[in-house]
Motif scaffolding. Structure first.
Motif, PDB file in Angstrom:
ATOM      1  N   VAL A 142       0.818  -1.217   0.000  1.00  0.00           N
ATOM      2  CA  VAL A 142       0.000   0.000   0.000  1.00  0.00           C
ATOM      3  C   VAL A 142       0.849   1.263   0.000  1.00  0.00           C
ATOM      4  O   VAL A 142       0.401   2.314  -0.453  1.00  0.00           O
ATOM      5  CB  VAL A 142      -1.023   0.040   1.161  1.00  0.00           C
ATOM      6  CG1 VAL A 142      -2.009  -1.092   1.046  1.00  0.00           C
ATOM      7  CG2 VAL A 142      -0.355   0.052   2.504  1.00  0.00           C
ATOM      8  N   GLN A 143       2.087   1.170   0.463  1.00  0.00           N
ATOM      9  CA  GLN A 143       2.969   2.340   0.479  1.00  0.00           C
ATOM     10  C   GLN A 143       3.485   2.685  -0.907  1.00  0.00           C
ATOM     11  O   GLN A 143       3.913   3.811  -1.140  1.00  0.00           O
ATOM     12  CB  GLN A 143       4.130   2.123   1.438  1.00  0.00           C
ATOM     13  CG  GLN A 143       3.700   2.074   2.883  1.00  0.00           C
ATOM     14  CD  GLN A 143       4.863   1.776   3.811  1.00  0.00           C
ATOM     15  OE1 GLN A 143       6.023   1.932   3.447  1.00  0.00           O
ATOM     16  NE2 GLN A 143       4.542   1.356   5.013  1.00  0.00           N
ATOM     17  N   GLY A 144       3.473   1.735  -1.828  1.00  0.00           N
ATOM     18  CA  GLY A 144       3.895   2.007  -3.189  1.00  0.00           C
ATOM     19  C   GLY A 144       4.213   0.734  -3.939  1.00  0.00           C
ATOM     20  O   GLY A 144       4.988  -0.094  -3.459  1.00  0.00           O
TER      21      GLY A 144
ATOM     22  N   ALA B 251      -0.059  -3.865 -10.441  1.00  0.00           N
ATOM     23  CA  ALA B 251       0.332  -5.087  -9.733  1.00  0.00           C
ATOM     24  C   ALA B 251      -0.699  -5.435  -8.667  1.00  0.00           C
ATOM     25  O   ALA B 251      -1.203  -4.568  -7.958  1.00  0.00           O
ATOM     26  CB  ALA B 251       1.701  -4.916  -9.092  1.00  0.00           C
ATOM     27  N   LEU B 252      -0.991  -6.720  -8.564  1.00  0.00           N
ATOM     28  CA  LEU B 252      -1.863  -7.230  -7.513  1.00  0.00           C
ATOM     29  C   LEU B 252      -1.009  -7.779  -6.384  1.00  0.00           C
ATOM     30  O   LEU B 252       0.076  -8.296  -6.623  1.00  0.00           O
ATOM     31  CB  LEU B 252      -2.766  -8.334  -8.064  1.00  0.00           C
ATOM     32  CG  LEU B 252      -3.697  -7.916  -9.191  1.00  0.00           C
ATOM     33  CD1 LEU B 252      -4.469  -9.126  -9.715  1.00  0.00           C
ATOM     34  CD2 LEU B 252      -4.659  -6.843  -8.715  1.00  0.00           C
TER      35      LEU B 252
ATOM     36  N   LEU C   6       5.290   5.034  -8.604  1.00  0.00           N
ATOM     37  CA  LEU C   6       4.592   3.928  -7.957  1.00  0.00           C
ATOM     38  C   LEU C   6       3.156   4.339  -7.694  1.00  0.00           C
ATOM     39  O   LEU C   6       2.862   5.507  -7.474  1.00  0.00           O
ATOM     40  CB  LEU C   6       5.263   3.569  -6.627  1.00  0.00           C
ATOM     41  CG  LEU C   6       6.692   3.037  -6.691  1.00  0.00           C
ATOM     42  CD1 LEU C   6       7.220   2.823  -5.285  1.00  0.00           C
ATOM     43  CD2 LEU C   6       6.756   1.761  -7.496  1.00  0.00           C
ATOM     44  N   ALA C   7       2.262   3.361  -7.704  1.00  0.00           N
ATOM     45  CA  ALA C   7       0.886   3.579  -7.290  1.00  0.00           C
ATOM     46  C   ALA C   7       0.819   3.319  -5.779  1.00  0.00           C
ATOM     47  O   ALA C   7       1.649   2.587  -5.235  1.00  0.00           O
ATOM     48  CB  ALA C   7      -0.041   2.625  -8.034  1.00  0.00           C
TER      49      ALA C   7
ATOM     50  N   TRP D 147      12.462  -0.228 -10.375  1.00  0.00           N
ATOM     51  CA  TRP D 147      11.420   0.491 -11.114  1.00  0.00           C
ATOM     52  C   TRP D 147      11.559   2.000 -10.869  1.00  0.00           C
ATOM     53  O   TRP D 147      11.532   2.798 -11.806  1.00  0.00           O
ATOM     54  CB  TRP D 147      10.060  -0.026 -10.654  1.00  0.00           C
ATOM     55  CG  TRP D 147       8.865   0.588 -11.292  1.00  0.00           C
ATOM     56  CD1 TRP D 147       8.024   1.498 -10.727  1.00  0.00           C
ATOM     57  CD2 TRP D 147       8.334   0.320 -12.593  1.00  0.00           C
ATOM     58  NE1 TRP D 147       7.009   1.808 -11.596  1.00  0.00           N
ATOM     59  CE2 TRP D 147       7.183   1.105 -12.751  1.00  0.00           C
ATOM     60  CE3 TRP D 147       8.734  -0.514 -13.637  1.00  0.00           C
ATOM     61  CZ2 TRP D 147       6.415   1.088 -13.903  1.00  0.00           C
ATOM     62  CZ3 TRP D 147       7.969  -0.528 -14.795  1.00  0.00           C
ATOM     63  CH2 TRP D 147       6.821   0.261 -14.920  1.00  0.00           C
ATOM     64  N   MET D 148      11.737   2.381  -9.590  1.00  0.00           N
ATOM     65  CA  MET D 148      11.881   3.799  -9.251  1.00  0.00           C
ATOM     66  C   MET D 148      13.196   4.376  -9.788  1.00  0.00           C
ATOM     67  O   MET D 148      13.229   5.529 -10.208  1.00  0.00           O
ATOM     68  CB  MET D 148      11.789   3.997  -7.735  1.00  0.00           C
ATOM     69  CG  MET D 148      10.392   3.784  -7.201  1.00  0.00           C
ATOM     70  SD  MET D 148      10.218   4.211  -5.445  1.00  0.00           S
ATOM     71  CE  MET D 148      11.422   3.126  -4.686  1.00  0.00           C
TER      72      MET D 148
END
Length: 105
Positions: free
Chosen positions: A31-33, A38-39, A99-100, A92-93
Motif C-alpha cells: 500500500v505504500q507504493g 500489480a496485484l 509507484l501507485a 522500477w523507481m
C-alpha cells in the motif's frame, strides 16, 4: 522448471503482452507504493494460493529477492513462463517511474 529475470525497462513489454503483475511483498509494503497494475499476493500467503498466479506472470518485490523465491517455488510446482522483476520496485523507481499507492484495484 525455471523462471526468467526481466529488467524494469522490459516490464511494459510484458504488461502489454498480457502478463499479470504479482507483488509478493506484505500488504503494508504494497500500500505504500507498488508498480501500477500489480496485484498483491504476499510471499507469506503464497502456499495454498498458488493457483492465483497465472502462467507468464511477472513477480515483484522490493529488490527482486522475495520475488525470485516465489518464482522458483512456483516454477518447481510446474508454473511456466514466470518472470522475476530484477531490482523490484526499487529498480522500477531508479528508472524514474512512479509507484501507485493504496489497496488493490
Amino acid at each position: 522448471m525455471t523462471y526468467t529475470d526481466v529488467f524494469p525497462n522490459e516490464l511494459d513489454f510484458h504488461r502489454r503482452a498480457g502478463a499479470a503483475l504479482i507483488d509478493v511483498r506484505e500488504p503494508d509494503e504494497y500500500v505504500q507504493g507498488h508498480v501500477p497494475g500489480a496485484l498483491n499476493l504476499p510471499l507469506s500467503e503464497l502456499q495454498g494460493r498458488e493457483t492465483e498466479v497465472p502462467g507468464g506472470a511477472v513477480l515483484i518485490c522490493a529488490s527482486g529477492n522475495r520475488s525470485s523465491q516465489a518464482a522458483a517455488y512456483l516454477a518447481g510446482l510446474g508454473h511456466q513462463h514466470l518472470k522475476n522483476l530484477m531490482g523490484g520496485t526499487f529498480g522500477w523507481m531508479r528508472e524514474g517511474r512512479d509507484l501507485a499507492t493504496g489497496d488493490q484495484p
